[in-house]
Motif scaffolding. Structure first.
Motif, PDB file in Angstrom:
ATOM      1  N   LEU A   6      32.809 -10.747  -8.042  1.00  0.00           N
ATOM      2  CA  LEU A   6      34.012 -11.451  -7.612  1.00  0.00           C
ATOM      3  C   LEU A   6      33.717 -12.918  -7.325  1.00  0.00           C
ATOM      4  CD1 LEU A   6      35.792  -8.886  -5.260  1.00  0.00           C
ATOM      5  CD2 LEU A   6      36.544  -9.665  -7.512  1.00  0.00           C
ATOM      6  N   ARG A   7      32.600 -13.167  -6.663  1.00  0.00           N
ATOM      7  CA  ARG A   7      32.265 -14.556  -6.334  1.00  0.00           C
ATOM      8  C   ARG A   7      31.974 -15.378  -7.580  1.00  0.00           C
ATOM      9  NH1 ARG A   7      28.837 -13.929  -0.611  1.00  0.00           N
ATOM     10  NH2 ARG A   7      30.648 -13.132   0.546  1.00  0.00           N
ATOM     11  N   LEU A   8      31.242 -14.795  -8.517  1.00  0.00           N
ATOM     12  CA  LEU A   8      30.960 -15.517  -9.756  1.00  0.00           C
ATOM     13  C   LEU A   8      32.250 -15.797 -10.519  1.00  0.00           C
ATOM     14  CD1 LEU A   8      27.736 -13.716 -11.033  1.00  0.00           C
ATOM     15  CD2 LEU A   8      27.923 -16.078 -10.229  1.00  0.00           C
ATOM     16  N   MET A   9      33.151 -14.816 -10.561  1.00  0.00           N
ATOM     17  CA  MET A   9      34.422 -15.007 -11.262  1.00  0.00           C
ATOM     18  C   MET A   9      35.235 -16.122 -10.618  1.00  0.00           C
ATOM     19  SD  MET A   9      35.466 -11.017 -11.954  1.00  0.00           S
ATOM     20  CE  MET A   9      37.097 -11.410 -12.587  1.00  0.00           C
ATOM     21  N   THR A  10      35.188 -16.214  -9.306  1.00  0.00           N
ATOM     22  CA  THR A  10      35.945 -17.253  -8.598  1.00  0.00           C
ATOM     23  C   THR A  10      35.288 -18.616  -8.755  1.00  0.00           C
ATOM     24  OG1 THR A  10      36.703 -15.636  -6.955  1.00  0.00           O
ATOM     25  CG2 THR A  10      36.853 -17.962  -6.362  1.00  0.00           C
ATOM     26  N   TRP A  11      33.984 -18.679  -8.471  1.00  0.00           N
ATOM     27  CA  TRP A  11      33.284 -19.968  -8.496  1.00  0.00           C
ATOM     28  C   TRP A  11      33.270 -20.613  -9.872  1.00  0.00           C
ATOM     29  CZ3 TRP A  11      28.348 -17.839  -5.645  1.00  0.00           C
ATOM     30  CH2 TRP A  11      28.685 -17.540  -4.310  1.00  0.00           C
ATOM     31  N   LEU A  12      33.260 -19.780 -10.928  1.00  0.00           N
ATOM     32  CA  LEU A  12      33.130 -20.308 -12.288  1.00  0.00           C
ATOM     33  C   LEU A  12      34.414 -20.180 -13.090  1.00  0.00           C
ATOM     34  CD1 LEU A  12      29.547 -18.923 -12.934  1.00  0.00           C
ATOM     35  CD2 LEU A  12      30.189 -21.296 -12.498  1.00  0.00           C
TER      36      LEU A  12
ATOM     37  N   ALA B  81      21.790 -12.109  -8.239  1.00  0.00           N
ATOM     38  CA  ALA B  81      20.617 -12.086  -9.104  1.00  0.00           C
ATOM     39  C   ALA B  81      20.662 -13.214 -10.131  1.00  0.00           C
ATOM     40  CB  ALA B  81      20.527 -10.732  -9.811  1.00  0.00           C
ATOM     41  N   LEU B  82      19.482 -13.685 -10.510  1.00  0.00           N
ATOM     42  CA  LEU B  82      19.367 -14.849 -11.379  1.00  0.00           C
ATOM     43  C   LEU B  82      20.041 -14.641 -12.734  1.00  0.00           C
ATOM     44  CD1 LEU B  82      18.329 -17.561 -12.350  1.00  0.00           C
ATOM     45  CD2 LEU B  82      16.070 -16.508 -12.702  1.00  0.00           C
ATOM     46  N   GLU B  83      19.685 -13.576 -13.439  1.00  0.00           N
ATOM     47  CA  GLU B  83      20.142 -13.454 -14.828  1.00  0.00           C
ATOM     48  C   GLU B  83      21.661 -13.329 -14.953  1.00  0.00           C
ATOM     49  OE1 GLU B  83      18.945 -10.873 -18.787  1.00  0.00           O
ATOM     50  OE2 GLU B  83      17.466 -11.166 -17.197  1.00  0.00           O
TER      51      GLU B  83
ATOM     52  N   ALA C 222      24.049 -16.094 -16.760  1.00  0.00           N
ATOM     53  CA  ALA C 222      24.949 -15.721 -17.857  1.00  0.00           C
ATOM     54  C   ALA C 222      26.381 -16.150 -17.551  1.00  0.00           C
ATOM     55  CB  ALA C 222      24.881 -14.212 -18.098  1.00  0.00           C
ATOM     56  N   ALA C 223      26.809 -15.950 -16.302  1.00  0.00           N
ATOM     57  CA  ALA C 223      28.165 -16.353 -15.914  1.00  0.00           C
ATOM     58  C   ALA C 223      28.333 -17.864 -15.994  1.00  0.00           C
ATOM     59  CB  ALA C 223      28.463 -15.860 -14.500  1.00  0.00           C
ATOM     60  N   TYR C 224      27.307 -18.598 -15.585  1.00  0.00           N
ATOM     61  CA  TYR C 224      27.364 -20.058 -15.660  1.00  0.00           C
ATOM     62  C   TYR C 224      27.477 -20.529 -17.112  1.00  0.00           C
ATOM     63  CZ  TYR C 224      25.868 -24.903 -15.616  1.00  0.00           C
ATOM     64  OH  TYR C 224      25.818 -26.265 -15.817  1.00  0.00           O
ATOM     65  N   LEU C 225      26.655 -19.982 -17.986  1.00  0.00           N
ATOM     66  CA  LEU C 225      26.681 -20.371 -19.395  1.00  0.00           C
ATOM     67  C   LEU C 225      28.032 -20.023 -20.032  1.00  0.00           C
ATOM     68  CD1 LEU C 225      23.103 -19.215 -20.473  1.00  0.00           C
ATOM     69  CD2 LEU C 225      23.874 -21.566 -20.063  1.00  0.00           C
ATOM     70  N   HIS C 226      28.561 -18.865 -19.679  1.00  0.00           N
ATOM     71  CA  HIS C 226      29.868 -18.456 -20.187  1.00  0.00           C
ATOM     72  C   HIS C 226      30.939 -19.462 -19.773  1.00  0.00           C
ATOM     73  CE1 HIS C 226      33.744 -16.328 -20.094  1.00  0.00           C
ATOM     74  NE2 HIS C 226      33.268 -15.601 -21.080  1.00  0.00           N
ATOM     75  N   ALA C 227      30.911 -19.887 -18.515  1.00  0.00           N
ATOM     76  CA  ALA C 227      31.917 -20.829 -18.016  1.00  0.00           C
ATOM     77  C   ALA C 227      31.814 -22.173 -18.723  1.00  0.00           C
ATOM     78  CB  ALA C 227      31.752 -21.008 -16.509  1.00  0.00           C
TER      79      ALA C 227
END
Length: 231
Positions: free
Chosen positions: A20-26, A150-152, A156-161
């Motif tokens: 959820l946090r990755l989806m929101t932040w990115l 976790a790092l990976e 992956a979420a960062y690169l996708h964004a």
């Protein structure tokens, strides 16, 4: 059995929170202003280097495999590990800033990084590891590590964004249909996961770019007469 169920529930809960946090932040709605940057793609379209879905996909693959996006992935991994090992991440932030190859690339990564650090306070996260400004990948990495993500998957979420934002810029510029953009994003899944896995095992010695034309386009964009994007 009961103990195993509790542990599994805790693990699932932690994974769901991280997701959820990755989806929101990115997400495009997070206030970092990502929509206003094209990473030099606007100039590449103007010069005819990107003119259809295939040329765009090739451009993005080069950035991911050999260019600035790869370097961002390495910096992200280094920043995440710096927090995990209680190392000083400020040197990594300074290195990331120094690697911005043009005025607009510098503005793009630094303004997004600082905006991210300002907006992240709603989650109780702080930038205590960073003494000053930070490029975007390092800022996201530090916050992800501090939130036990976790790092990976974070990488992956960062690169996708990042790639999703560039695709949306190109959809408006080429122009391409939304269906073309979605198709390119689907085709980038395996490369994103592969680069996330590779970068998660990288060190700063792996930094390096061979996507020279992208850097040239970013430099020439500064003097482009008519522009929609800031970079």
């Amino acid at each position: 059995m009961k103990c195993a169920t509790i542990i599994m529930s805790m693990t699932d809960s932690g994974s769901s929170t991280a997701l959820l946090r990755l989806m929101t932040w990115l997400s495009p709605a997070f206030p970092v202003g990502a929509f206003s940057y094209s990473h030099g793609i606007e100039r590449a379209v103007d010069d005819g280097l990107i003119h259809d879905s295939m040329s765009l996909q090739n451009w993005l693959n080069d950035l991911l495999q050999y260019g600035s996006v790869w370097n961002d992935a390495v910096l992200f991994a280094a920043g995440w590990r710096g927090v995990a090992t209680d190392a000083d991440v400020n040197a990594i932030a300074l290195l990331g800033e120094a690697m911005a190859g043009s005025k607009e690339r510098h503005m793009e990564t630094m303004l997004q990084g600082n905006a991210f650090l300002q907006a992240i306070g709603h989650w109780g996260a702080t930038s205590q590891d960073l003494a000053g400004d930070a490029p975007y990948p390092v800022a996201v990495a530090v916050v992800a590590a501090r939130n036990d993500i976790a790092l990976e998957p974070a990488l992956a979420a960062y690169l996708h964004a990042v790639l999703s934002n560039l695709i949306q810029a190109a959809v408006r510029l080429v122009p391409l249909g939304q269906s073309h953009g979605v198709a390119i994003m689907a085709s980038m899944e395996k490369p994103i996961l592969a680069i996330a896995a590779r970068a998660s095992r990288s060190s700063l010695d792996d930094l390096g770019s061979a996507a020279i034309m992208s850097d040239i386009m970013a430099m020439q964009h500064e003097t482009q007469y008519s522009r929609v994007f800031r970079s």
